[in-house]
Design an enzyme around this catalytic site. Structure first.
Site, PDB file in Angstrom:
ATOM      1  CG  ASN A  15     -13.025  -1.436  15.581  1.00  0.00           C
ATOM      2  OD1 ASN A  15     -12.742  -0.658  16.475  1.00  0.00           O
ATOM      3  ND2 ASN A  15     -12.670  -2.710  15.611  1.00  0.00           N
ATOM      4  CE  LYS A  16     -12.675  -0.333  20.294  1.00  0.00           C
ATOM      5  NZ  LYS A  16     -11.788  -0.926  19.286  1.00  0.00           N
TER       6      LYS A  16
END
Length: 352
Positions: free
Chosen positions: A175-176
């Site tokens: 999710n970065k």
């Protein structure tokens, strides 16, 4: 539950498959071979830093950084009250004690309150660039210089924010801003620290690679397959950040003035679009019914079971945690998708 409009979705739109296939075809799928080094050099060069040392996660990066700086039992490390728990856990893993400082209005550590928490045992400070907002690093570095403290930057949510501390640590979770699925990397200009980071991540093998280990270390190595994906992501980082800036702009314009919504300060890079919302749980339920995912703000450290503190109700971090959330924030979000999310938020508050 599956959402049509998820908070996060990795964008694998570059040379990820090409590089990954090449690693497999060459037979280099472990931490050996050229791919890991290529990623480390590319990310270090992008940030204008001399050395990059990859590892298995952002949490591993923080743990390695603290260990490389000699942090251990009996030491204290200043950590933000408002952060993801991995920041504090990395300190605990070393045997040191995290000491928490409340946040300011931008959710980052309140630099004006750091000095009051410094003791003779304090050895380092760990600023965290929350949701992509750069902490006031000039103030942090001044305090560190005055008190002879080391600085570990938790940049898990801030790819593109240039580091200035002793070691900066990044996450490459799915999710970065950029991802390898899992993974992390430490950046430093100090060659001795870089060597120590690399030594600790690889079980502290001796130069002859005999099975004599003179210190407790870790198996925190990144695989070549992860590095292949990460390298392709670094090549697209400028474009990814530009797309995210446009997402931030559209949200700012579309949600400005909505009664019940408080917009947060601008971000240096956009990881997640965070805001404060009245009737937050009702809003989340309404948006979920429209297939729009939301996520809550971090739970402050003094509410975590291992760090419970009786003064927690008086902290600013807890006020933010009670009404904060973030909206879908990924580069696959089209303008039409984002308009729909904005429209549904406005509709909930009667600002259609």
């Amino acid at each position: 539950m599956s959402f049509k409009y998820p908070v996060s979705r990795p964008a694998l739109e570059g040379r990820e498959l090409e590089y990954l296939t090449g690693a497999v075809e060459d037979g280099w799928i472990s931490s050996q071979g050229p791919m890991v080094g290529r990623f480390e050099r590319a990310f270090a060069d992008y940030n204008g830093v001399a050395h990059g040392v990859s590892c298995s996660s952002g949490t591993a990066a923080l743990t390695l950084a603290l260990r490389a700086l000699g942090i251990g039992p009996g030491d204290e490390v200043i950590v933000p009250e408002f952060t993801m728990v991995a920041s504090a856990w990395a300190v605990t893993y070393t045997g040191a004690t995290p000491v928490f400082v409340d946040c300011g209005d931008d959710l980052n550590i309140d630099v004006t309150r750091i000095e009051e928490k410094i003791t003779a045992r304090t050895k380092a400070v760990m600023p965290v660039h929350i949701y992509g907002r750069r902490c006031d690093m000039d103030a942090v570095m001044d305090i560190a210089y005055q008190y002879n403290l080391r600085v570990v930057e938790d940049s898990a949510e801030a790819h593109g924010v240039r580091p200035v501390g002793d070691i900066a640590c990044y996450s490459l979770f799915a999710n970065k801003i950029i991802t390898a699925g899992e993974g992390g990397i430490c950046l430093t200009d100090d060659p001795k620290l870089a060597g120590q980071l690399a030594h600790l991540r690889a079980m502290a093998f001796t130069r002859d690679h005999s099975f004599l280990h003179k210190k407790v270390a870790y198996n925190f190595r990144m695989t070549a397959m992860q590095a292949a994906v990460a390298l392709a992501q670094v090549e697209r980082l400028d474009d990814i950040l530009a797309t995210r800036r446009e997402i931030e702009r559209r949200y700012d314009e579309g949600l400005a003035g909505v009664p019940g919504i408080t917009l947060m300060p601008p971000r240096d890079v956009l990881w997640m679009y965070d805001l404060r919302a009245e009737r937050r749980e009702e809003l989340r339920e309404f948006l979920a019914g429209e297939s729009i995912e939301t996520r809550l703000f971090f739970k402050p450290m003094s509410r975590q079971p291992m760090y419970l503190h009786p003064d927690w109700p008086s902290l600013k971090a807890h006020t933010f945690a009670e009404d904060g959330l973030y909206l879908p924030t990924h580069t696959g979000l089209s303008a039409a998708d984002q308009d729909f999310v904005i429209d549904r938020v406005r509709a909930f508050y009667g600002a259609g």
